[in-house]
Design a protein around this motif. Structure first.
Motif, PDB file in Angstrom:
ATOM      1  N   GLY A   6       1.382   0.704 -12.904  1.00 36.46           N
ATOM      2  CA  GLY A   6       0.685   0.948 -11.653  1.00 36.46           C
ATOM      3  C   GLY A   6       1.586   1.685 -10.683  1.00 36.46           C
ATOM      4  O   GLY A   6       2.590   2.251 -11.068  1.00 36.46           O
ATOM      5  N   CYS A   7       1.193   1.672  -9.399  1.00 38.70           N
ATOM      6  CA  CYS A   7       1.988   2.344  -8.375  1.00 38.70           C
ATOM      7  C   CYS A   7       3.245   1.546  -8.109  1.00 38.70           C
ATOM      8  O   CYS A   7       3.177   0.358  -7.836  1.00 38.70           O
ATOM      9  N   GLY A   8       4.352   2.177  -8.175  1.00 40.67           N
ATOM     10  CA  GLY A   8       5.589   1.476  -7.920  1.00 40.67           C
ATOM     11  C   GLY A   8       6.749   2.422  -7.769  1.00 40.67           C
ATOM     12  O   GLY A   8       6.601   3.630  -7.828  1.00 40.67           O
ATOM     13  N   MET A   9       7.880   1.820  -7.559  1.00 41.04           N
ATOM     14  CA  MET A   9       9.144   2.529  -7.499  1.00 41.04           C
ATOM     15  C   MET A   9       9.958   2.060  -8.693  1.00 41.04           C
ATOM     16  O   MET A   9       9.543   1.158  -9.416  1.00 41.04           O
ATOM     17  N   THR A  90       6.899  -2.854  -7.297  1.00 38.62           N
ATOM     18  CA  THR A  90       6.092  -2.460  -6.155  1.00 38.62           C
ATOM     19  C   THR A  90       6.697  -3.079  -4.909  1.00 38.62           C
ATOM     20  O   THR A  90       6.743  -4.311  -4.801  1.00 38.62           O
ATOM     21  N   PRO A  91       7.182  -2.270  -3.970  1.00 44.45           N
ATOM     22  CA  PRO A  91       7.743  -2.823  -2.747  1.00 44.45           C
ATOM     23  C   PRO A  91       6.623  -3.398  -1.873  1.00 44.45           C
ATOM     24  O   PRO A  91       5.735  -2.671  -1.456  1.00 44.45           O
ATOM     25  N   LEU A  92       6.649  -4.693  -1.636  1.00 47.21           N
ATOM     26  CA  LEU A  92       5.639  -5.367  -0.827  1.00 47.21           C
ATOM     27  C   LEU A  92       6.137  -5.674   0.578  1.00 47.21           C
ATOM     28  O   LEU A  92       5.353  -5.704   1.520  1.00 47.21           O
ATOM     29  N   MET A  93       7.426  -5.934   0.711  1.00 46.60           N
ATOM     30  CA  MET A  93       8.025  -6.197   2.015  1.00 46.60           C
ATOM     31  C   MET A  93       9.216  -5.272   2.183  1.00 46.60           C
ATOM     32  O   MET A  93       9.996  -5.099   1.248  1.00 46.60           O
ATOM     33  N   LEU A  98      11.456   1.304   7.147  1.00 44.26           N
ATOM     34  CA  LEU A  98      11.238   1.705   5.748  1.00 44.26           C
ATOM     35  C   LEU A  98       9.789   1.520   5.324  1.00 44.26           C
ATOM     36  O   LEU A  98       9.486   1.463   4.134  1.00 44.26           O
ATOM     37  N   GLU A  99       8.890   1.450   6.282  1.00 39.53           N
ATOM     38  CA  GLU A  99       7.483   1.195   5.973  1.00 39.53           C
ATOM     39  C   GLU A  99       6.873   2.231   5.045  1.00 39.53           C
ATOM     40  O   GLU A  99       5.948   1.916   4.303  1.00 39.53           O
ATOM     41  N   ASP A 100       7.383   3.454   5.067  1.00 40.79           N
ATOM     42  CA  ASP A 100       6.825   4.484   4.187  1.00 40.79           C
ATOM     43  C   ASP A 100       7.077   4.187   2.708  1.00 40.79           C
ATOM     44  O   ASP A 100       6.433   4.776   1.843  1.00 40.79           O
TER      45      ASP A 100
END
Length: 104
Positions: A6-9, A90-93, A98-100
């Motif tokens: 899925g979408c992630g880093m 997936t960055p959740l927090m 760094l909200e972007d």
């Protein structure tokens, strides 16, 4: 092989497979490679592990195929002095400013 869920880093760890003396021969080319990728925001963070056994990168969202192609161009890999290990997340927090990165 990398699998995309899925979408992630991506967090990439680099492990030296040769002595630091041998790795050092390729450090300037590797540094130029990192600077180029960071300027393109393909990598967001890059640094050395402590103790110096390799490094760590944070890679922005991209396909696993693109990440594999990108990592294959690392001068350390091309000269067989390091390997990569990849974790997708997936960055959740995130910290303020760094909200972007959240939910990429």
């Amino acid at each position: 092989m990398l699998y995309h869920y899925g979408c992630g880093m991506f967090m990439v760890t680099v492990t030296y497979t040769a002595s630091v003396d041998v790795v050092d021969r390729f450090r300037p080319a590797h540094g130029d490679w990192l600077k180029q990728l960071i300027s393109q925001r393909l990598l967001l963070v890059a640094g050395r592990q402590i103790p110096l056994t390799g490094g760590v990168y944070l890679a922005s969202e991209m396909s696993t195929e693109d990440l594999s192609r990108l990592l294959a161009t690392d001068p350390y890999v091309l000269n067989d002095v390091a390997t990569h290990s990849v974790v997708e997340f997936t960055p959740l927090m995130v910290a303020a400013g760094l909200e972007d990165l959240k939910g990429q």
